[in-house]
Design an enzyme around this catalytic site. Structure first.
Site, PDB file in Angstrom:
ATOM      1  N   VAL A   9      -0.016 -43.619  -2.923  1.00  0.00           N
ATOM      2  CA  VAL A   9      -1.304 -43.891  -2.281  1.00  0.00           C
ATOM      3  C   VAL A   9      -1.905 -42.597  -1.724  1.00  0.00           C
ATOM      4  O   VAL A   9      -3.110 -42.359  -1.851  1.00  0.00           O
ATOM      5  CB  VAL A   9      -1.166 -44.974  -1.190  1.00  0.00           C
ATOM      6  CG1 VAL A   9      -2.489 -45.209  -0.476  1.00  0.00           C
ATOM      7  CG2 VAL A   9      -0.665 -46.280  -1.801  1.00  0.00           C
ATOM      8  N   CYS A  10      -1.090 -41.738  -1.128  1.00  0.00           N
ATOM      9  CA  CYS A  10      -1.584 -40.461  -0.599  1.00  0.00           C
ATOM     10  C   CYS A  10      -2.066 -39.560  -1.734  1.00  0.00           C
ATOM     11  O   CYS A  10      -3.083 -38.872  -1.606  1.00  0.00           O
ATOM     12  CB  CYS A  10      -0.493 -39.760   0.205  1.00  0.00           C
ATOM     13  SG  CYS A  10       0.042 -40.705   1.654  1.00  0.00           S
ATOM     14  N   ASP A  11      -1.357 -39.575  -2.830  1.00  0.00           N
ATOM     15  CA  ASP A  11      -1.750 -38.840  -4.026  1.00  0.00           C
ATOM     16  C   ASP A  11      -3.124 -39.320  -4.485  1.00  0.00           C
ATOM     17  O   ASP A  11      -4.048 -38.520  -4.693  1.00  0.00           O
ATOM     18  CB  ASP A  11      -0.687 -39.071  -5.112  1.00  0.00           C
ATOM     19  CG  ASP A  11      -1.015 -38.429  -6.447  1.00  0.00           C
ATOM     20  OD1 ASP A  11      -2.011 -38.832  -7.091  1.00  0.00           O
ATOM     21  OD2 ASP A  11      -0.272 -37.534  -6.871  1.00  0.00           O
TER      22      ASP A  11
ATOM     23  N   SER B 176       2.203 -38.599   3.434  1.00  0.00           N
ATOM     24  CA  SER B 176       2.824 -37.552   2.613  1.00  0.00           C
ATOM     25  C   SER B 176       2.178 -37.506   1.230  1.00  0.00           C
ATOM     26  O   SER B 176       2.012 -38.539   0.585  1.00  0.00           O
ATOM     27  CB  SER B 176       4.320 -37.809   2.442  1.00  0.00           C
ATOM     28  OG  SER B 176       4.889 -36.851   1.580  1.00  0.00           O
TER      29      SER B 176
END
Length: 171
Positions: free
Chosen positions: A63-65, A58
């Site tokens: 971490v995805c950002d 997501s």
């Protein structure tokens, strides 16, 4: 459908991945994903380009950002022969909002929310969470898998340098 119990972890807890594992040398499975305007995108939309597919749980997680921002920055060094796709199960409007707020302009975000078929086809659907695992796949211009990294712990970042190097070798 294949289930791979304990294939990855999330904060140390074993997770089950649904679908067959993608391997180097195979033809990439086609997909039907939703773009930010809800239009349907498939591999054919990126024909003739090297593809870096950055799969994340997501966008609204740290971490995805970081992963999406990192690839957005890396895109400048790759040129027009490479497309970078970030795929999650976030809804298209949420992806659009996030990309606008983050200034993401070189990565295309696509959503597997509709039927989760991408996650199963690429073997990254996390059964326990209903999200996608963290994985990087690099495809050549003919959609053959040339590089795969399944990040063993969802909360860790991938090896960006290896993915970028794999893409550059295909140019």
């Amino acid at each position: 459908m294949t289930e791979r119990a304990g294939a990855i972890t999330f904060k140390g807890n074993p997770m089950t991945l649904v679908g067959d594992e993608i391997t180097v040398g195979q033809k990439a499975p086609d997909f039907q994903l939703r773009a930010n305007d809800f239009s349907v995108k498939s591999l054919a939309d990126y024909a003739g380009k090297v593809k870096i597919i950055s799969i994340i749980p997501s966008l609204d997680t740290p971490v995805c950002d970081a992963q999406t921002r990192h690839f957005n920055t890396d895109a400048a060094s790759l040129g027009d022969g490479v497309v970078i796709l970030t795929i999650s199960v976030d809804l298209p409007p949420a992806q659009k909002r996030w990309c606008g707020a983050a200034g993401i302009d070189a990565v295309e975000c696509l959503s597997d929310y509709y039927d989760h078929s991408f996650g199963s086809a690429y073997g990254v659907r996390v059964k326990e969470l209903g999200l996608l695992a963290r994985q990087i796949v690099v495809l050549d211009k003919d959609d053959t898998v040339k590089y795969v990294e399944v990040v063993p712990e969802i909360a860790q970042e991938p090896n960006y340098d290896a993915a970028i190097a794999a893409a550059k070798e295909l140019l």
